[in-house]
Design an enzyme around this catalytic site. Structure first.
Site, PDB file in Angstrom:
ATOM      1  N   ASN A  62      42.795 -10.843  27.415  1.00  0.00           N
ATOM      2  CA  ASN A  62      43.136  -9.495  26.952  1.00  0.00           C
ATOM      3  C   ASN A  62      42.432  -8.439  27.797  1.00  0.00           C
ATOM      4  OD1 ASN A  62      40.772 -10.457  25.623  1.00  0.00           O
ATOM      5  ND2 ASN A  62      40.987  -8.948  24.006  1.00  0.00           N
ATOM      6  N   GLU A  64      41.753  -4.442  27.739  1.00  0.00           N
ATOM      7  CA  GLU A  64      41.826  -3.245  26.899  1.00  0.00           C
ATOM      8  C   GLU A  64      41.689  -1.970  27.729  1.00  0.00           C
ATOM      9  OE1 GLU A  64      39.013  -3.891  23.705  1.00  0.00           O
ATOM     10  OE2 GLU A  64      40.268  -5.472  22.862  1.00  0.00           O
ATOM     11  N   CYS A  73      47.578  -7.856  25.541  1.00  0.00           N
ATOM     12  CA  CYS A  73      47.085  -9.135  25.011  1.00  0.00           C
ATOM     13  C   CYS A  73      46.985 -10.183  26.125  1.00  0.00           C
ATOM     14  CB  CYS A  73      48.039  -9.667  23.948  1.00  0.00           C
ATOM     15  SG  CYS A  73      48.093  -8.713  22.435  1.00  0.00           S
ATOM     16  N   GLU A  75      48.054 -13.276  26.117  1.00  0.00           N
ATOM     17  CA  GLU A  75      49.290 -14.048  26.319  1.00  0.00           C
ATOM     18  C   GLU A  75      50.252 -13.310  27.244  1.00  0.00           C
ATOM     19  OE1 GLU A  75      47.753 -13.147  23.573  1.00  0.00           O
ATOM     20  OE2 GLU A  75      48.510 -14.190  21.810  1.00  0.00           O
ATOM     21  N   CYS A 112      50.190 -12.108  18.316  1.00  0.00           N
ATOM     22  CA  CYS A 112      50.817 -10.965  17.644  1.00  0.00           C
ATOM     23  C   CYS A 112      52.333 -11.053  17.794  1.00  0.00           C
ATOM     24  CB  CYS A 112      50.284  -9.649  18.212  1.00  0.00           C
ATOM     25  SG  CYS A 112      50.970  -9.206  19.822  1.00  0.00           S
ATOM     26  N   CYS A 115      53.788 -10.494  21.323  1.00  0.00           N
ATOM     27  CA  CYS A 115      53.621 -11.640  22.223  1.00  0.00           C
ATOM     28  C   CYS A 115      54.613 -12.750  21.871  1.00  0.00           C
ATOM     29  CB  CYS A 115      52.185 -12.162  22.162  1.00  0.00           C
ATOM     30  SG  CYS A 115      51.017 -11.091  23.031  1.00  0.00           S
TER      31      CYS A 115
HETATM   32  N1  THU Z   1      44.878  -9.854  21.242  1.00  0.00           N
HETATM   33  C1  THU Z   1      45.361 -10.756  22.143  1.00  0.00           C
HETATM   34  O1  THU Z   1      44.931 -10.809  23.295  1.00  0.00           O
HETATM   35  N2  THU Z   1      46.338 -11.582  21.723  1.00  0.00           N
HETATM   36  C2  THU Z   1      46.905 -11.559  20.496  1.00  0.00           C
HETATM   37  O2  THU Z   1      47.894 -12.251  20.255  1.00  0.00           O
HETATM   38  C3  THU Z   1      46.328 -10.729  19.442  1.00  0.00           C
HETATM   39  C4  THU Z   1      45.332  -9.742  19.879  1.00  0.00           C
HETATM   40  C5  THU Z   1      43.839  -8.917  21.684  1.00  0.00           C
HETATM   41  C6  THU Z   1      44.282  -7.492  21.742  1.00  0.00           C
HETATM   42  C7  THU Z   1      42.966  -6.771  21.641  1.00  0.00           C
HETATM   43  O3  THU Z   1      42.422  -6.673  22.939  1.00  0.00           O
HETATM   44  C8  THU Z   1      42.109  -7.689  20.814  1.00  0.00           C
HETATM   45  O4  THU Z   1      42.749  -8.953  20.810  1.00  0.00           O
HETATM   46  C9  THU Z   1      41.897  -7.224  19.389  1.00  0.00           C
HETATM   47  O5  THU Z   1      43.093  -7.000  18.759  1.00  0.00           O
END
Ligand code: THU
Length: 163
Positions: A62, A64, A73, A75, A112, A115
């Site tokens: 991930n 940010e 994310c 994925e 999520c 994704c």
């Molecule tokens: N996140 C992912 O990388 N994958 C997911 O399927 C759910 C959430 C990340 C997004 C964000 O950087 C952190 O997790 C908190 O939500």
């Protein structure tokens, strides 16, 4: 009117040691991918590893951003990179793992909705099931295709066909 029931089969492993070697390798790659996480806002680190049809493993984590919605994310970082760099290679399987301040989360990481939708599209593009492995410290779940984590997928390209 008919009442229907949806049943989803999946495999539950107590640890990666119970899995077949290729999946063990993918789980290890997802855990390794956590290292690349840039998550100064959520402090939740996610790693993903994607196996392509030729065995190549692509990692993502991930990423940010101070403008929160601009982040991505793990994925999708892996899938979009693979889509951009290996446009002709179908996706075989993807492993995902989440980590907080205590290390790898006990429960499996659950992707999520966005994704899952992106996984669905690449599954259709590849023309074969994309297996999904959700990794936790205490258990690992393996699904044989994206449909099993996204029932009633929106896919105007596939028109209702199920793998
Ligand atoms: N996140 C992912 O990388 N994958 C997911 O399927 C759910 C959430 C990340 C997004 C964000 O950087 C952190 O997790 C908190 O939500």
């Amino acid at each position: 009117m008919r009442k229907r029931k949806l049943v989803i089969d999946y495999l539950d492993f107590a640890s990666a040691d119970e899995m077949e070697p290729l999946d063990q390798e993918l789980v290890a790659a997802a855990i390794d991918a956590i290292k690349g996480s840039y998550s100064p806002y959520s402090h939740f680190r996610v790693g993903a590893a994607l196996r392509l049809e030729d065995g190549t493993i692509v990692k993502g984590s991930n990423q940010e951003n101070n403008a929160y919605p601009a982040g991505l994310c793990a994925e999708r970082t892996a899938m979009f990179w693979a889509g951009a760099n290996y446009p002709d290679k179908a996706f075989d399987s993807i492993a995902i793992v989440g980590s907080d301040e205590n290390g790898i989360c006990d429960n499996p990481a659950t992707p999520c909705g966005e994704c899952r939708q992106v996984m669905a599209e690449y599954q259709t593009k590849g023309g074969r099931p994309l297996k999904v492995i959700l990794v936790g410290a205490k258990k690992i779940q393996k699904f044989s295709c994206v449909d099993d984590i996204l029932p009633f997928i929106f896919d105007s390209l596939k028109s209702g066909e199920v793998f």
